[in-house]
Design a protein around this motif. Structure first.
Motif, mmCIF file in Angstrom:
data_model
loop_
_atom_site.group_PDB
_atom_site.id
_atom_site.type_symbol
_atom_site.label_atom_id
_atom_site.label_comp_id
_atom_site.label_asym_id
_atom_site.label_seq_id
_atom_site.Cartn_x
_atom_site.Cartn_y
_atom_site.Cartn_z
ATOM 1 N N LEU A 7 0.841 -1.208 0.000
ATOM 2 C CA LEU A 7 0.000 0.000 0.000
ATOM 3 C C LEU A 7 0.875 1.257 0.000
ATOM 4 O O LEU A 7 0.598 2.237 -0.699
ATOM 5 N N LYS A 8 1.952 1.218 0.773
ATOM 6 C CA LYS A 8 2.865 2.371 0.840
ATOM 7 C C LYS A 8 3.539 2.602 -0.515
ATOM 8 O O LYS A 8 3.691 3.734 -0.965
ATOM 9 N N ARG A 9 3.924 1.489 -1.171
ATOM 10 C CA ARG A 9 4.572 1.600 -2.480
ATOM 11 C C ARG A 9 3.595 2.165 -3.502
ATOM 12 O O ARG A 9 3.954 3.037 -4.314
ATOM 13 N N ASP A 82 5.077 13.670 1.879
ATOM 14 C CA ASP A 82 5.452 13.087 3.169
ATOM 15 C C ASP A 82 4.321 12.214 3.694
ATOM 16 O O ASP A 82 3.165 12.345 3.258
ATOM 17 N N GLY A 83 4.641 11.359 4.625
ATOM 18 C CA GLY A 83 3.660 10.516 5.295
ATOM 19 C C GLY A 83 3.062 11.225 6.488
ATOM 20 O O GLY A 83 3.255 12.427 6.684
ATOM 21 N N ALA A 84 2.319 10.483 7.295
ATOM 22 C CA ALA A 84 1.757 11.016 8.541
ATOM 23 C C ALA A 84 1.526 9.853 9.489
ATOM 24 O O ALA A 84 1.457 8.694 9.066
ATOM 25 N N ASP A 85 1.413 10.175 10.767
ATOM 26 C CA ASP A 85 1.098 9.133 11.754
ATOM 27 C C ASP A 85 -0.410 8.966 11.898
ATOM 28 O O ASP A 85 -0.894 7.858 12.119
ATOM 29 N N GLU A 86 -1.134 10.074 11.785
ATOM 30 C CA GLU A 86 -2.600 10.053 11.731
ATOM 31 C C GLU A 86 -3.043 11.183 10.812
ATOM 32 O O GLU A 86 -2.398 12.240 10.766
ATOM 33 N N ALA A 100 11.143 13.874 13.060
ATOM 34 C CA ALA A 100 11.644 14.892 12.120
ATOM 35 C C ALA A 100 10.667 16.066 11.964
ATOM 36 O O ALA A 100 10.733 16.812 10.992
ATOM 37 N N LEU A 101 9.774 16.250 12.953
ATOM 38 C CA LEU A 101 8.651 17.176 12.757
ATOM 39 C C LEU A 101 9.050 18.617 12.463
ATOM 40 O O LEU A 101 8.384 19.285 11.668
ATOM 41 N N THR A 102 10.119 19.102 13.079
ATOM 42 C CA THR A 102 10.461 20.514 12.888
ATOM 43 C C THR A 102 10.870 20.794 11.448
ATOM 44 O O THR A 102 10.354 21.707 10.802
ATOM 45 N N SER A 121 -4.460 2.586 7.314
ATOM 46 C CA SER A 121 -4.476 2.523 8.785
ATOM 47 C C SER A 121 -4.297 3.905 9.426
ATOM 48 O O SER A 121 -4.580 4.082 10.608
ATOM 49 N N LYS A 122 -3.849 4.889 8.657
ATOM 50 C CA LYS A 122 -3.553 6.212 9.246
ATOM 51 C C LYS A 122 -4.772 7.129 9.308
ATOM 52 O O LYS A 122 -4.734 8.169 9.966
ATOM 53 N N LEU A 123 -5.837 6.759 8.581
ATOM 54 C CA LEU A 123 -7.021 7.631 8.533
ATOM 55 C C LEU A 123 -7.847 7.462 9.810
ATOM 56 O O LEU A 123 -8.237 6.345 10.164
HETATM 57 C C1 5RP Z 1 8.371 11.430 10.703
HETATM 58 C C2 5RP Z 1 6.946 11.520 10.273
HETATM 59 C C3 5RP Z 1 6.444 10.471 9.351
HETATM 60 O O1 5RP Z 1 5.824 11.066 8.279
HETATM 61 C C4 5RP Z 1 5.459 9.603 10.073
HETATM 62 O O2 5RP Z 1 6.075 9.102 11.254
HETATM 63 C C5 5RP Z 1 4.981 8.447 9.207
HETATM 64 O O3 5RP Z 1 5.966 7.491 9.044
HETATM 65 P P1 5RP Z 1 5.726 6.127 8.284
HETATM 66 O O4 5RP Z 1 5.537 6.465 6.838
HETATM 67 O O5 5RP Z 1 6.961 5.323 8.534
HETATM 68 O O6 5RP Z 1 4.501 5.493 8.902
HETATM 69 O O7 5RP Z 1 6.211 12.398 10.624
HETATM 70 O O8 5RP Z 1 8.706 12.440 11.594
#
Ligand code: 5RP
Length: 220
Positions: A7-9, A82-86, A100-102, A121-123
């Motif tokens: 899914l990530k790919r 970029d990705g996200a955690d949620e 790496a948020l800053t 899974s992030k939604l």
């Molecule tokens: C890093 C981040 C990433 O975007 C977040 O942790 C998502 O990571 P992954 O794609 O490995 O689930 O904010 O600081």
């Protein structure tokens, strides 16, 4: 069956459509961003280079022969991936799981379009189940933690971790974030906070969500 990596790919491949020819591309951090870097390598002759949001991403880009520029030299960017955690359907996000948020917030702010790449899974409906990362100047660790408790959270120091900027991270548990725009501002006004992991004032513009039925494109 499709794995989470499949899914990530898939979303990383879909994000390539948003990269203009001859551009300098903003590149995020994490496992999904890594798939995007690998896709970017395939079109490296069509771009001028990249600005990375972490040392780890810069190393991976360079390993693929992609030129890495500083944001100061690159100026404003057309696109940041970029990705996200949620992430919610309003495209508000929690980020910073990788710490790496800053730099992510800085590069995102300098980019015209934020393309978020996530597996399904992030939604979420409400942000906060994933602990909210807050980057803090080391001498302010305890005072910031007390302020976070007053706001209803349970901050935990990320043990053994220093950010690319030499700071520490408090991961704030137990929040149910009903108003992410407001909380983002409130947290930014605590003395000693460098950045918080809410990306709501500058939300994503496009979410590419990897699902078993294919990549869904979500905009607000
Ligand atoms: C890093 C981040 C990433 O975007 C977040 O942790 C998502 O990571 P992954 O794609 O490995 O689930 O904010 O600081």
């Amino acid at each position: 069956m499709m794995t989470q990596d499949d899914l990530k790919r898939a979303v990383a491949q879909a994000a390539i459509e948003y990269v203009p020819v001859d551009s300098i591309v903003g590149v995020g951090t994490g496992s999904t961003a890594n798939f995007f870097i690998d896709e970017l390598a395939k079109i490296r002759h069509r771009i001028r280079g990249a600005v990375a949001s972490s040392e780890a991403s810069a190393q991976r880009l360079k390993g693929h022969g992609i030129e890495v520029l500083s944001l100061n030299d690159a100026g404003d960017l057309p696109v940041y991936v970029d990705g996200a955690d949620e992430i919610t359907r309003h495209l508000h996000m929690i980020k910073g799981g990788g710490g790496a948020l800053t730099r992510e917030k800085i590069v995102a702010a300098a980019s015209k379009k934020f393309i978020c790449v996530c597996d399904a899974s992030k939604l979420v409906d409400v942000l906060g189940k994933f602990p909210l990362p807050v980057e803090v100047i080391p001498m302010a660790r305890s005072s910031v933690a007390r302020q976070l408790v007053k706001l209803g959270g349970q901050p935990k120091l990320r043990e053994g971790f220093t950010t690319d900027n030499g700071n520490v991270i408090l991961d704030v548990h137990g929040l149910q974030i009903m108003n992410p725009v407001e909380l983002e501002s409130t947290l930014d006004h605590i003395a000693g906070v460098v950045t918080n992991g809410l990306f709501a004032r500058r939300a994503a513009d496009v979410l590419l969500l990897g699902t078993a039925e294919g990549v869904k494109t979500i905009t607000v």
